[in-house]
Write a protein that holds these residues in place. Structure first.
Motif, short mmCIF file in Angstrom:
data_model
loop_
_atom_site.label_atom_id
_atom_site.label_comp_id
_atom_site.label_asym_id
_atom_site.label_seq_id
_atom_site.Cartn_x
_atom_site.Cartn_y
_atom_site.Cartn_z
N ASP A 1 0.83 -1.20 0.00
CA ASP A 1 0.00 0.00 0.00
C ASP A 1 0.87 1.25 0.00
OD1 ASP A 1 -2.27 -1.55 0.09
OD2 ASP A 1 -2.47 -1.42 2.27
N ARG A 2 0.56 2.15 -0.90
CA ARG A 2 1.33 3.39 -1.04
C ARG A 2 1.35 4.19 0.27
NH1 ARG A 2 0.86 8.38 -5.12
NH2 ARG A 2 3.10 8.55 -5.39
N ILE A 3 0.23 4.20 0.98
CA ILE A 3 0.13 4.96 2.22
C ILE A 3 1.09 4.45 3.30
CG2 ILE A 3 -1.75 3.62 3.27
CD1 ILE A 3 -2.96 6.37 4.10
N ASP A 4 1.49 3.17 3.21
CA ASP A 4 2.38 2.56 4.20
C ASP A 4 3.83 2.43 3.73
OD1 ASP A 4 0.30 2.19 6.04
OD2 ASP A 4 -0.26 0.27 5.12
N GLN B 1 13.49 -11.66 17.73
CA GLN B 1 12.89 -10.38 18.10
C GLN B 1 12.36 -9.73 16.84
OE1 GLN B 1 16.18 -8.43 20.06
NE2 GLN B 1 16.86 -7.44 18.21
N PHE B 2 11.50 -8.72 17.00
CA PHE B 2 10.99 -8.02 15.83
C PHE B 2 10.63 -6.59 16.20
CE2 PHE B 2 7.54 -10.49 17.65
CZ PHE B 2 6.40 -9.71 17.57
N ARG B 3 10.40 -5.78 15.18
CA ARG B 3 10.11 -4.37 15.40
C ARG B 3 9.31 -3.82 14.23
NH1 ARG B 3 15.64 -4.93 14.41
NH2 ARG B 3 16.36 -3.98 12.47
N SER B 4 8.65 -2.71 14.48
CA SER B 4 7.93 -2.01 13.42
C SER B 4 8.17 -0.53 13.60
CB SER B 4 6.43 -2.32 13.47
OG SER B 4 5.83 -1.70 14.60
N GLY B 5 7.95 0.22 12.53
CA GLY B 5 8.11 1.66 12.63
C GLY B 5 8.39 2.30 11.29
N LYS B 6 8.83 3.54 11.38
CA LYS B 6 9.04 4.33 10.16
C LYS B 6 10.51 4.26 9.72
CE LYS B 6 9.86 8.94 12.15
NZ LYS B 6 10.98 9.42 11.35
N LEU B 7 10.68 4.52 8.45
CA LEU B 7 12.03 4.62 7.90
C LEU B 7 12.61 5.98 8.26
CD1 LEU B 7 11.38 3.16 4.34
CD2 LEU B 7 12.62 2.04 6.20
N PRO B 8 13.87 6.11 8.57
CA PRO B 8 14.89 5.07 8.54
C PRO B 8 15.05 4.34 9.88
CG PRO B 8 15.96 7.17 8.93
CD PRO B 8 14.47 7.46 8.79
#
Length: 181
Positions: free
Chosen positions: A146-149, A165-172
């Motif tokens: 999705d372009r929005i993501d 382990q894992f993570r999520s978030g924005k670039l960079p």
């Protein structure tokens, strides 16, 4: 029952129902071990919120490093354990889920899952790269369509077989291998 009594009963029922609804909404907003990790946050906490906004949204007090650096971590004072929030420029930029956490992604991915399971949960959207510190390990990076993501990622670290382990978030920030270091 006369019309005034019916009206009073209806008003009382509505008030009680509204109070229950508010209580249920507040209970669901609290950050817990059952909260789900999204590409842009966990539970009610979203990337881009200040720590104060995250506290209000989640009903959770956060503790951690003093915010005199441009990058620091905060964690929930109580539950969930083994979850950290990277804060950059005064805003939450990523969520880390560490060993022994019970947090899962929306699709159910969790620590201990095989690399094959992660790839099957996110078909055609996982980029595999070598782990910088774990010999034979990988980073399995979910890249949204999705372009929005497009400025967000979900990164699973593995020992070559299982998610550690894992993570999520924005670039960079989500791709910083060493957190704030």
């Amino acid at each position: 029952m006369n019309s005034k009594a019916k009206l009073l009963t209806l008003a009382t029922t509505t008030l009680v129902f509204s109070s229950l609804s508010v209580g249920i909404v507040l209970a669901q907003a609290k950050l817990t071990n059952q909260s789900k990790l999204f590409i842009n946050g966990v539970g009610q906490v979203r990337v881009g919120m200040s720590v104060s906004q995250a506290t209000n949204a989640s009903g959770t007090k956060f503790v951690g490093e003093s915010p005199n650096n441009n990058c620091y971590y905060v964690k929930p004072k109580a539950e969930p354990k083994q979850v950290g929030f990277m804060v950059t420029e005064g805003r939450i930029s990523r969520v880390d889920v560490w060993k022994n956490s019970k947090i899962t992604t929306l699709k159910g991915a969790k620590i201990g899952d095989s690399e094959a399971r992660i790839k099957s949960l996110y078909p055609g959207q996982i980029q595999v790269t070598p782990h910088k510190y774990v010999q034979g390990g990988h980073y399995l990076t979910f890249i949204p369509k999705d372009r929005i993501d497009q400025n967000y990622r979900l990164v699973f670290e593995t020992d070559g077989k299982r998610v550690t382990q894992f993570r999520s978030g924005k670039l960079p920030e989500v791709e910083y291998v060493e957190g704030c270091s």
